[in-house]
Design an enzyme around this catalytic site. Structure first.
Site, mmCIF file in Angstrom:
data_model
loop_
_atom_site.group_PDB
_atom_site.id
_atom_site.type_symbol
_atom_site.label_atom_id
_atom_site.label_comp_id
_atom_site.label_asym_id
_atom_site.label_seq_id
_atom_site.Cartn_x
_atom_site.Cartn_y
_atom_site.Cartn_z
ATOM 1 N N GLY A 46 2.986 2.281 9.715
ATOM 2 C CA GLY A 46 4.256 1.987 9.070
ATOM 3 C C GLY A 46 4.359 2.718 7.749
ATOM 4 N N GLN A 51 7.335 4.766 -0.654
ATOM 5 C CA GLN A 51 5.998 5.376 -0.599
ATOM 6 C C GLN A 51 6.037 6.900 -0.598
ATOM 7 O OE1 GLN A 51 4.683 2.763 2.898
ATOM 8 N NE2 GLN A 51 2.798 3.052 1.742
ATOM 9 N N CYS A 93 -3.026 -0.258 3.151
ATOM 10 C CA CYS A 93 -1.769 0.413 2.847
ATOM 11 C C CYS A 93 -2.058 1.855 2.435
ATOM 12 C CB CYS A 93 -1.088 -0.341 1.701
ATOM 13 S SG CYS A 93 0.459 0.398 1.169
ATOM 14 N N LEU A 94 -1.237 2.776 2.925
ATOM 15 C CA LEU A 94 -1.434 4.195 2.595
ATOM 16 C C LEU A 94 -1.321 4.438 1.090
ATOM 17 C CD1 LEU A 94 0.644 5.855 5.467
ATOM 18 C CD2 LEU A 94 -1.853 5.789 5.265
ATOM 19 N N HIS A 135 5.094 -6.255 6.028
ATOM 20 C CA HIS A 135 4.394 -5.411 5.056
ATOM 21 C C HIS A 135 5.350 -4.336 4.511
ATOM 22 C CE1 HIS A 135 0.711 -3.011 3.732
ATOM 23 N NE2 HIS A 135 1.701 -2.134 3.620
ATOM 24 N N GLU A 136 6.071 -3.676 5.403
ATOM 25 C CA GLU A 136 6.974 -2.598 4.966
ATOM 26 C C GLU A 136 8.153 -3.163 4.166
ATOM 27 O OE1 GLU A 136 5.653 0.176 5.102
ATOM 28 O OE2 GLU A 136 4.158 -0.361 6.593
ATOM 29 N N HIS A 139 7.473 -3.542 0.543
ATOM 30 C CA HIS A 139 7.615 -2.306 -0.241
ATOM 31 C C HIS A 139 9.044 -2.158 -0.770
ATOM 32 C CE1 HIS A 139 3.765 -0.288 0.122
ATOM 33 N NE2 HIS A 139 3.730 -0.479 1.432
HETATM 34 NI NI NI Z 1 2.031 -0.312 2.636
#
Ligand code: NI
Length: 167
Positions: A46, A51, A93-94, A135-136, A139
């Protein structure tokens, strides 16, 4: 399509509340394609627009992962309803390299939004997909896993990141 650079903690863009997308302009259409590519090439399941430095309510998801690429989902302006159940998940998370955190999520969610064509869509999700959606969506509110962690864990990660930046 291009792989975009991923913003990492403590980049301030990750702490901003994202704005709604009002129109699928050619720029937004390109951003969507680039985000899907970036998600796959970063081995993610995701990605949220903040991000990659765009403060917009736009997320891409594929719970089958970068190898399978079976179920790419694009959601603009996601709104949750009918959240139920509770599930603890261990997430990464990236934007937070090496960081993992246990988070309490809803087990079942219904999400409404727009797809990449600007059409209204409704998604009923459970399991991994429901967790990624939540989660997304975090953000888009300027929240990351860091906000779910204990103060001690946050402080430890922040000093780790500071050390990386010096090296
Ligand atoms: Ni994330």
């Amino acid at each position: 399509m291009a792989k975009l650079p991923i913003r990492t903690y403590p980049d301030p863009v990750l702490a901003q509340k994202a704005a709604s997308v009002t129109e699928i302009t050619p720029e937004i259409a390109q951003l969507i394609k680039d985000m899907v590519q970036t998600m796959y090439e970063s081995d993610g399941v995701g990605l949220a627009a903040p991000q990659v430095g765009h403060c917009l309510r736009l997320i891409t998801i594929d719970e089958t992962g970068p190898k399978e690429r079976k179920n790419p989902i694009v959601l603009l302006n996601p709104e949750f309803s009918d959240c139920s159940g509770e599930k603890e998940s261990e997430e990464s998370c990236l934007s937070l390299p090496t960081f993992t955190c246990k988070v309490k999520r809803s087990e079942f969610v219904t999400v409404r939004g727009l797809n990449e064509k600007g059409q209204a869509v409704e998604l009923k999700a459970e399991g991994l997909l429901a967790i990624i959606l939540q989660h997304e969506a975090d953000h888009l509110e300027g929240k990351t896993l860091i906000n779910h962690a204990s103060r001690l864990k946050r402080t430890m990660y922040a000093s780790k990141v500071k050390k990386w930046q010096k090296d």
